[in-house]
Motif scaffolding. Structure first.
Motif, PDB file in Angstrom:
ATOM      1  N   THR A   1      80.470  22.956  48.198  1.00 11.27           N
ATOM      2  CA  THR A   1      79.179  22.599  48.784  1.00 11.27           C
ATOM      3  C   THR A   1      78.081  23.514  48.260  1.00 11.27           C
ATOM      4  O   THR A   1      78.337  24.624  47.777  1.00 11.27           O
ATOM      5  CB  THR A   1      79.213  22.700  50.320  1.00 11.27           C
ATOM      6  OG1 THR A   1      79.524  24.059  50.689  1.00 11.27           O
ATOM      7  CG2 THR A   1      80.251  21.767  50.908  1.00 11.27           C
ATOM      8  N   ILE A   2      76.835  23.057  48.380  1.00  9.70           N
ATOM      9  CA  ILE A   2      75.651  23.875  48.123  1.00  9.70           C
ATOM     10  C   ILE A   2      74.906  24.006  49.442  1.00  9.70           C
ATOM     11  O   ILE A   2      74.561  23.004  50.065  1.00  9.70           O
ATOM     12  CB  ILE A   2      74.744  23.227  47.062  1.00  9.70           C
ATOM     13  CG1 ILE A   2      75.470  23.135  45.720  1.00  9.70           C
ATOM     14  CG2 ILE A   2      73.453  24.038  46.902  1.00  9.70           C
ATOM     15  CD1 ILE A   2      74.656  22.454  44.627  1.00  9.70           C
ATOM     16  N   ARG A   3      74.663  25.239  49.890  1.00  8.43           N
ATOM     17  CA  ARG A   3      74.017  25.424  51.188  1.00  8.43           C
ATOM     18  C   ARG A   3      73.231  26.739  51.234  1.00  8.43           C
ATOM     19  O   ARG A   3      73.491  27.670  50.488  1.00  8.43           O
ATOM     20  CB  ARG A   3      75.048  25.385  52.315  1.00  8.43           C
ATOM     21  CG  ARG A   3      76.146  26.427  52.217  1.00  8.43           C
ATOM     22  CD  ARG A   3      77.127  26.301  53.379  1.00  8.43           C
ATOM     23  NE  ARG A   3      78.231  27.241  53.271  1.00  8.43           N
ATOM     24  CZ  ARG A   3      79.403  26.972  52.734  1.00  8.43           C
ATOM     25  NH1 ARG A   3      79.640  25.769  52.234  1.00  8.43           N
ATOM     26  NH2 ARG A   3      80.355  27.894  52.683  1.00  8.43           N
ATOM     27  N   ASN A   4      72.259  26.748  52.133  1.00  7.65           N
ATOM     28  CA  ASN A   4      71.445  27.943  52.391  1.00  7.65           C
ATOM     29  C   ASN A   4      70.699  28.391  51.136  1.00  7.65           C
ATOM     30  O   ASN A   4      70.885  29.498  50.626  1.00  7.65           O
ATOM     31  CB  ASN A   4      72.305  29.093  52.938  1.00  7.65           C
ATOM     32  CG  ASN A   4      73.066  28.721  54.187  1.00  7.65           C
ATOM     33  OD1 ASN A   4      72.684  27.811  54.907  1.00  7.65           O
ATOM     34  ND2 ASN A   4      74.185  29.404  54.430  1.00  7.65           N
ATOM     35  N   ILE A   5      69.821  27.520  50.651  1.00  8.49           N
ATOM     36  CA  ILE A   5      69.022  27.795  49.460  1.00  8.49           C
ATOM     37  C   ILE A   5      67.552  27.777  49.856  1.00  8.49           C
ATOM     38  O   ILE A   5      67.103  26.870  50.564  1.00  8.49           O
ATOM     39  CB  ILE A   5      69.267  26.738  48.351  1.00  8.49           C
ATOM     40  CG1 ILE A   5      70.769  26.476  48.152  1.00  8.49           C
ATOM     41  CG2 ILE A   5      68.599  27.174  47.053  1.00  8.49           C
ATOM     42  CD1 ILE A   5      71.568  27.643  47.668  1.00  8.49           C
ATOM     43  N   ARG A   6      66.780  28.774  49.422  1.00  8.60           N
ATOM     44  CA  ARG A   6      65.369  28.885  49.766  1.00  8.60           C
ATOM     45  C   ARG A   6      64.513  28.911  48.510  1.00  8.60           C
ATOM     46  O   ARG A   6      64.799  29.644  47.560  1.00  8.60           O
ATOM     47  CB  ARG A   6      65.106  30.174  50.573  1.00  8.60           C
ATOM     48  CG  ARG A   6      65.839  30.233  51.902  1.00  8.60           C
ATOM     49  CD  ARG A   6      65.248  29.258  52.899  1.00  8.60           C
ATOM     50  NE  ARG A   6      65.906  29.342  54.182  1.00  8.60           N
ATOM     51  CZ  ARG A   6      66.945  28.606  54.546  1.00  8.60           C
ATOM     52  NH1 ARG A   6      67.478  27.736  53.689  1.00  8.60           N
ATOM     53  NH2 ARG A   6      67.484  28.723  55.744  1.00  8.60           N
ATOM     54  N   PHE A   7      63.433  28.120  48.523  1.00 14.38           N
ATOM     55  CA  PHE A   7      62.438  28.117  47.453  1.00 14.38           C
ATOM     56  C   PHE A   7      61.095  28.490  48.068  1.00 14.38           C
ATOM     57  O   PHE A   7      60.605  27.803  48.962  1.00 14.38           O
ATOM     58  CB  PHE A   7      62.353  26.733  46.795  1.00 14.38           C
ATOM     59  CG  PHE A   7      63.602  26.315  46.072  1.00 14.38           C
ATOM     60  CD1 PHE A   7      63.789  26.641  44.738  1.00 14.38           C
ATOM     61  CD2 PHE A   7      64.593  25.602  46.736  1.00 14.38           C
ATOM     62  CE1 PHE A   7      64.943  26.250  44.069  1.00 14.38           C
ATOM     63  CE2 PHE A   7      65.745  25.204  46.077  1.00 14.38           C
ATOM     64  CZ  PHE A   7      65.920  25.531  44.734  1.00 14.38           C
ATOM     65  N   ARG A   8      60.476  29.573  47.569  1.00 10.54           N
ATOM     66  CA  ARG A   8      59.200  30.043  48.104  1.00 10.54           C
ATOM     67  C   ARG A   8      58.224  30.282  46.947  1.00 10.54           C
ATOM     68  O   ARG A   8      58.587  30.918  45.948  1.00 10.54           O
ATOM     69  CB  ARG A   8      59.386  31.359  48.859  1.00 10.54           C
ATOM     70  CG  ARG A   8      60.356  31.323  50.015  1.00 10.54           C
ATOM     71  CD  ARG A   8      60.560  32.724  50.579  1.00 10.54           C
ATOM     72  NE  ARG A   8      61.488  32.732  51.684  1.00 10.54           N
ATOM     73  CZ  ARG A   8      62.233  33.790  52.024  1.00 10.54           C
ATOM     74  NH1 ARG A   8      62.144  34.906  51.323  1.00 10.54           N
ATOM     75  NH2 ARG A   8      63.046  33.729  53.056  1.00 10.54           N
ATOM     76  N   ASP A   9      56.999  29.833  47.115  1.00 14.25           N
ATOM     77  CA  ASP A   9      55.944  30.110  46.132  1.00 14.25           C
ATOM     78  C   ASP A   9      56.377  29.713  44.721  1.00 14.25           C
ATOM     79  O   ASP A   9      56.350  30.518  43.785  1.00 14.25           O
ATOM     80  CB  ASP A   9      55.544  31.588  46.177  1.00 14.25           C
ATOM     81  CG  ASP A   9      54.956  31.971  47.528  1.00 14.25           C
ATOM     82  OD1 ASP A   9      54.159  31.173  48.068  1.00 14.25           O
ATOM     83  OD2 ASP A   9      55.297  33.043  48.039  1.00 14.25           O
ATOM     84  N   ILE A  10      56.785  28.462  44.597  1.00 12.93           N
ATOM     85  CA  ILE A  10      57.170  27.910  43.305  1.00 12.93           C
ATOM     86  C   ILE A  10      56.037  26.990  42.839  1.00 12.93           C
ATOM     87  O   ILE A  10      55.672  26.040  43.540  1.00 12.93           O
ATOM     88  CB  ILE A  10      58.483  27.107  43.406  1.00 12.93           C
ATOM     89  CG1 ILE A  10      59.572  27.882  44.158  1.00 12.93           C
ATOM     90  CG2 ILE A  10      58.959  26.688  42.021  1.00 12.93           C
ATOM     91  CD1 ILE A  10      60.038  29.136  43.485  1.00 12.93           C
TER      92      ILE A  10
END
Length: 225
Positions: free
Chosen positions: A193-202
């Motif tokens: 699985t892919i989980r708990n990913i954060r993207f900020r100021d992209i």
């Protein structure tokens, strides 16, 4: 021209502790440029990788089952992935790929600038990718899960992205600034699985959109932009 196998990586380093690669220029690699397998406490600082943008499989830096890695202040140009994290089946004895920081890099690729996978037999966990500029690239950030490992607890922040569509019918990307996919390598593969990913100021300027795709429900969760 990139069709001959096997081709040797320029630097192959296995099971090294307290490794530093600093202030060198590596050029015209015919295959993976820096392949690190099972290495611990790694610092890669201020290096340049300048490869042919038409040479297949000439990755920049490939940490494979590595832990406690810092990649900082590097400039990479290559015709495959610039920085790509792997967990290959042949090196399972070295455990997960985890505790990794990438910061202050400039990246150009005709594939993906920053990539997880597709070799993903073990866990990827605890990554911070920040303060990077990705330009003239086919796919900027790619989380590509194909095997039994998982990708979790990853932060991407303060990244400028510019992608371009090199060709419509290619498996390595279609100008997506971000692509998150879970697809079994084979029908019988047990996939993670892919989980708990954060993207900020992209900030993205691209010729395509963001892609998030799992081949069935529950394989991708808790992604936040």
């Amino acid at each position: 021209e990139g069709i001959f196998y096997p081709r040797a990586p320029m630097l192959f380093l296995e099971h090294v502790r307290h490794l530093t690669i600093r202030d060198v220029t590596l050029e015209k690699s015919a295959f993976w440029t820096v392949h690190l397998v099972g290495c611990r406490d790694v610092l890669i600082s201020g290096i340049r990788i300048l490869n042919n943008l038409r040479m297949a499989n000439c990755d920049g830096i490939d940490p494979d089952h590595c832990q406690n890695v810092r990649i900082e202040g590097c400039h990479i140009e290559c015709a495959d992935d610039c920085i790509v994290f792997k967990n290959t089946a042949a090196a399972m004895q070295y455990g997960p790929c985890e505790n990794i920081v990438v910061t202050g890099c400039t990246l150009t690729s005709t594939s993906a600038a920053i990539k997880f996978g597709s070799e993903s037999e073990a866990l990827f966990r605890g990554f911070l990718i920040e303060n990077c500029i990705i330009s003239h690239t086919n796919r900027a950030i790619s989380l590509q899960l194909r095997d039994k490992g998982s990708i979790e607890n990853v932060i991407f922040q303060n990244i400028c992205i510019c992608t371009r569509l090199f060709k419509k019918e290619v498996f390595w990307g279609q100008a997506e600034p971000i692509a998150i996919t879970v697809l079994r390598r084979k029908p019988e593969t047990q996939v993670g699985t892919i989980r708990n990913i954060r993207f900020r100021d992209i900030m993205c300027e691209s010729e395509n959109g963001i892609l998030i795709y799992g081949e069935e429900p529950g394989l991708i969760e808790n992604i936040r932009f």
